[in-house]
Design an enzyme around this catalytic site. Structure first.
Site, mmCIF file in Angstrom:
data_model
loop_
_atom_site.group_PDB
_atom_site.id
_atom_site.type_symbol
_atom_site.label_atom_id
_atom_site.label_comp_id
_atom_site.label_asym_id
_atom_site.label_seq_id
_atom_site.Cartn_x
_atom_site.Cartn_y
_atom_site.Cartn_z
ATOM 1 N N HIS A 52 20.474 -56.170 8.934
ATOM 2 C CA HIS A 52 19.633 -56.617 10.041
ATOM 3 C C HIS A 52 19.386 -58.120 10.039
ATOM 4 C CE1 HIS A 52 18.917 -52.562 11.316
ATOM 5 N NE2 HIS A 52 18.317 -52.223 10.190
ATOM 6 N N ASP A 93 32.665 -59.029 -4.304
ATOM 7 C CA ASP A 93 33.641 -60.071 -4.604
ATOM 8 C C ASP A 93 33.048 -61.462 -4.398
ATOM 9 O OD1 ASP A 93 35.508 -58.146 -5.198
ATOM 10 O OD2 ASP A 93 36.639 -58.350 -3.334
ATOM 11 N N GLU A 154 15.477 -43.794 3.692
ATOM 12 C CA GLU A 154 14.833 -44.274 4.911
ATOM 13 C C GLU A 154 14.984 -43.308 6.083
ATOM 14 O OE1 GLU A 154 16.681 -47.929 6.068
ATOM 15 O OE2 GLU A 154 18.696 -47.234 5.528
ATOM 16 N N ASP A 180 11.855 -47.779 8.597
ATOM 17 C CA ASP A 180 12.641 -46.646 9.075
ATOM 18 C C ASP A 180 12.060 -45.325 8.594
ATOM 19 O OD1 ASP A 180 14.758 -47.616 10.728
ATOM 20 O OD2 ASP A 180 15.679 -48.506 8.961
#
Length: 264
Positions: A52, A93, A154, A180
């Site tokens: 988000h 990575d 959530e 959430d």
């Protein structure tokens, strides 16, 4: 009590898995310079929000590099945008010491997240630690010891299946997304007080399931006082959020001080 991991992935992973209390900060801004400053304050981790937040891959890489600079006390975690091997692998990575994986509904989802973090034969992560190999691993066995995977609780399904999620082999911890979760249990908004009792009961369920499984239990918080409360209740790590929110709050307070009457 908050501990200082001195920004070492191995020390952070050891402390998290030992259920030691850790405190982190949440970043949604693509601002490596401010993230670097936050990482020097004493937090155990800085979590970069690629779901988000406002951070694309180049910003993620720059912020993870900034977190690792001299004087940092923190490691960099990434909340990836999906439970998928590609974004998880790219975050690792780039140098993330661990990933927070959203929308975990059941043990199968959790197992998929773990597999995306671990190299074969334990998982399916593709080998290519372009930056992470400078300080994590780079041998697969070392990377496994130094990298953590956290499953977000959530959703209503995730809450109902939290015990089996926590029992997933290789999972290092669970992380409550309170906004959430509150909506998932019937809240009209992410802060709806009418479901407060159900919400608190859900938090007990999550932390007890994690404790029974011997894994870490974390939660997102709006401020430090709330984080302290959750740690006192039995959560083992807590995040204070976020840079964008705090920038707005502090700027507003200074404006109110400078212009107390609200006039021009």
């Amino acid at each position: 009590m908050t501990r200082d991991t001195s920004g070492t992935p191995a020390a952070f992973a050891t402390a998290l898995r030992a259920r030691e209390q850790l405190v982190g900060y949440w970043s949604v801004l693509d601002s490596p310079v401010s993230t670097e400053r936050v990482a020097r304050l004493g937090y155990d981790y800085v979590a970069l929000d690629a779901q988000h937040g406002l951070i694309e891959y180049a910003g993620l890489l720059a912020s993870l590099t900034a977190i690792d600079t001299k004087g940092s006390t923190a490691v960099g975690l990434v909340r990836v945008d999906a439970n998928d091997a590609t974004p998880i692998g790219k975050a690792l990575d780039a140098g993330a010491a661990g990933v927070i994986v959203p929308l975990i509904d059941n043990a199968g989802d959790a197992a998929d997240a773990v597999a995306s973090v671990r190299y074969p034969p334990l998982g399916r992560r593709s080998y290519g630690p372009m930056r992470s190999g400078l300080r994590i691993g780079p041998n697969p066995a070392e990377a496994h010891e130094q990298t953590v995977v956290l499953a977000m609780i959530e959703t209503a399904e995730g809450l109902a299946n939290v015990e089996e999620i926590c029992a997933t082999e290789g999972l290092d911890g669970v992380y409550v997304g309170p906004s959430d979760l509150r909506i998932a249990i019937g809240g009209a908004t992410s802060t709806d007080p009418s479901v407060a009792d159900r919400f608190e009961a859900a938090l007990v369920t999550v932390r007890e399931a994690a404790a029974a499984a011997g894994i870490a239990a974390g939660i997102h918080n709006a401020d430090g006082a709330s984080a302290a409360r959750r740690l006192a209740e039995g959560y083992t790590f807590a995040t204070v959020a976020s840079d964008l929110t705090h920038l707005e709050q502090i700027a507003g307070r200074h404006l109110a001080d400078a212009r107390p009457s609200g006039g021009a």
